[in-house]
Write an enzyme that holds these catalytic residues in place. Structure first.
Site, PDB file in Angstrom:
ATOM      1  N   HIS A 163       5.832 -36.452 -45.718  1.00 45.31           N
ATOM      2  CA  HIS A 163       6.873 -35.432 -45.895  1.00 45.31           C
ATOM      3  C   HIS A 163       7.092 -34.721 -44.558  1.00 45.31           C
ATOM      4  CE1 HIS A 163       8.918 -31.801 -47.159  1.00 45.31           C
ATOM      5  NE2 HIS A 163       9.282 -32.469 -48.237  1.00 45.31           N
ATOM      6  N   SER A 223      17.861 -30.138 -50.671  1.00 47.41           N
ATOM      7  CA  SER A 223      18.766 -29.254 -51.418  1.00 47.41           C
ATOM      8  C   SER A 223      19.499 -29.955 -52.569  1.00 47.41           C
ATOM      9  CB  SER A 223      19.756 -28.568 -50.475  1.00 47.41           C
ATOM     10  OG  SER A 223      19.054 -27.795 -49.519  1.00 47.41           O
ATOM     11  N   ASN A 280       9.048 -32.251 -56.169  1.00 48.94           N
ATOM     12  CA  ASN A 280       7.979 -31.911 -55.225  1.00 48.94           C
ATOM     13  C   ASN A 280       7.761 -30.402 -55.305  1.00 48.94           C
ATOM     14  OD1 ASN A 280       6.368 -31.436 -53.015  1.00 48.94           O
ATOM     15  ND2 ASN A 280       7.916 -32.005 -51.489  1.00 48.94           N
ATOM     16  N   GLU A 310       7.408 -31.734 -43.800  1.00 53.21           N
ATOM     17  CA  GLU A 310       6.565 -30.546 -43.578  1.00 53.21           C
ATOM     18  C   GLU A 310       5.188 -30.951 -43.076  1.00 53.21           C
ATOM     19  OE1 GLU A 310       7.222 -28.803 -47.435  1.00 53.21           O
ATOM     20  OE2 GLU A 310       9.292 -28.374 -46.856  1.00 53.21           O
ATOM     21  N   GLU A 327      14.996 -37.799 -46.299  1.00 61.05           N
ATOM     22  CA  GLU A 327      15.169 -36.354 -46.370  1.00 61.05           C
ATOM     23  C   GLU A 327      15.523 -35.815 -44.984  1.00 61.05           C
ATOM     24  OE1 GLU A 327      12.861 -34.633 -49.940  1.00 61.05           O
ATOM     25  OE2 GLU A 327      11.490 -34.770 -48.263  1.00 61.05           O
ATOM     26  N   LYS A 349       5.555 -28.649 -53.886  1.00 62.97           N
ATOM     27  CA  LYS A 349       5.001 -28.075 -52.640  1.00 62.97           C
ATOM     28  C   LYS A 349       3.841 -27.131 -52.968  1.00 62.97           C
ATOM     29  CE  LYS A 349       9.413 -28.881 -50.479  1.00 62.97           C
ATOM     30  NZ  LYS A 349      10.369 -28.539 -49.436  1.00 62.97           N
ATOM     31  N   GLY A 356      15.505 -27.281 -48.115  1.00 64.82           N
ATOM     32  CA  GLY A 356      15.335 -25.849 -48.380  1.00 64.82           C
ATOM     33  C   GLY A 356      16.383 -24.980 -47.705  1.00 64.82           C
TER      34      GLY A 356
HETATM   35  P1  PGA Z   1      14.484 -28.956 -51.305  1.00 66.78           P
HETATM   36  O1  PGA Z   1      13.204 -29.779 -50.816  1.00 66.78           O
HETATM   37  O2  PGA Z   1      15.040 -29.661 -52.504  1.00 66.78           O
HETATM   38  O3  PGA Z   1      13.962 -27.577 -51.631  1.00 66.78           O
HETATM   39  O4  PGA Z   1      15.463 -28.946 -50.175  1.00 66.78           O
HETATM   40  C1  PGA Z   1      13.173 -31.176 -50.839  1.00 66.78           C
HETATM   41  C2  PGA Z   1      11.853 -31.673 -50.301  1.00 66.78           C
HETATM   42  O5  PGA Z   1      11.339 -31.093 -49.337  1.00 66.78           O
HETATM   43  O6  PGA Z   1      11.284 -32.662 -50.817  1.00 66.78           O
END
Ligand code: PGA
Length: 252
Positions: free
Chosen positions: A96, A214, A9, A98, A168, A11, A174
């Site tokens: 997601h 992560s 992803n 976010e 997630e 983003k 992140g």
């Molecule tokens: P990350 O993000 O691997 O940077 O923690 C995962 C995601 O948001 O899909």
């Protein structure tokens, strides 16, 4: 046997040129990865040029979002799922954290996007996951179950093989703080149980449940050893072709 999925992803990172460069660099690095499905999700503007460069390869292209409405219309700023398919996407990520957090997407909105993705012939990666507060209050499973049931309402049996769930935990995205393989396994097994109750045992056994938060080259192998973890949704570590390819290759 469930075929694992490793999805990157991206983003809101990379312009068109950088997206193409990363995709083109990734292609040979994962060309022999027959053990899993490899997916990358660039920003909207890069979808078509990236999909064109990846045509005929084993790297699939996903969008990160789609409109709730299935047909074209006066909806400024939205992109319909069928337009994503037309641009070369085979997958779409919906729900997601976010988007839930910053764009106030509810389970009802996520559900419409799931339906739109399926109607357009896309495979839908639906994300679920609890915040740290919710986990600390002992509500992790009830939140995930609510998101699953709400987001996946109204599906027919024939839709189910184009649904992928990504667990997630918001506190692991992140932050460098991954759920332990055991914590992830516990929730993945729970997701499969909820899915079995709503649909069927057979559908639950075929459902791919990805872990996200992560994921890095050095923790993917431990996660993949868990019986109910069928791959990963990778953010930060998917931005570089080399580290994403390592994750793909260590997921065997
Ligand atoms: P990350 O993000 O691997 O940077 O923690 C995962 C995601 O948001 O899909």
């Amino acid at each position: 046997m469930r075929k694992p999925v490793i999805a990157g992803n991206w983003k809101m990172y990379k312009n068109v040129g950088d997206s193409i460069a990363t995709a083109v660099a990734l292609k040979p690095l994962v060309a022999n990865a027959n053990h899993c499905e490899v997916v990358i999700a660039p920003v909207f503007t890069a979808l078509k040029p990236v999909a064109d460069r990846l045509e005929g390869s084993n790297v699939h292209v996903s969008a990160q979002n789609c409109a709730t409405e299935q047909s074209e219309g006066a909806l400024t700023g939205e992109v319909a799922a069928f337009m994503l398919r037309d641009a070369g996407c085979s997958h779409v990520i919906v729900g997601h954290s976010e988007r839930r957090q910053y764009f106030l997407e509810t389970d009802a909105i996520v559900s419409k996007k799931v339906q739109a993705g399926l109607a357009a012939g896309l495979t839908v990666i639906m994300c679920v996951g609890e915040t740290l507060d919710q986990r600390d209050q002992g509500k992790a499973q009830s939140i995930v179950s609510e998101q699953l049931v709400g987001g996946l309402s109204g599906l027919t049996a024939s839709d189910l093989d184009r649904i992928i769930v990504a667990y997630e935990p918001v506190w692991a995205i992140g932050t460098g703080r991954t759920a332990t393989p055991e914590q992830a396994q516990e929730m993945h097994a729970f997701i499969r149980r909820v899915f079995a109750e709503r649909h069927s045992q057979g559908a639950a056994e075929s459902l791919r449940v990805l872990y996200g938060g992560s994921v890095k080259p050095d923790n993917i192998a431990g996660l993949m050893k868990q019986t109910d973890i069928d791959g990963a949704l990778v953010g930060g570590a998917s931005l570089k072709a080399e580290s994403f390819a390592e994750i793909v290759n260590y997921s065997r």
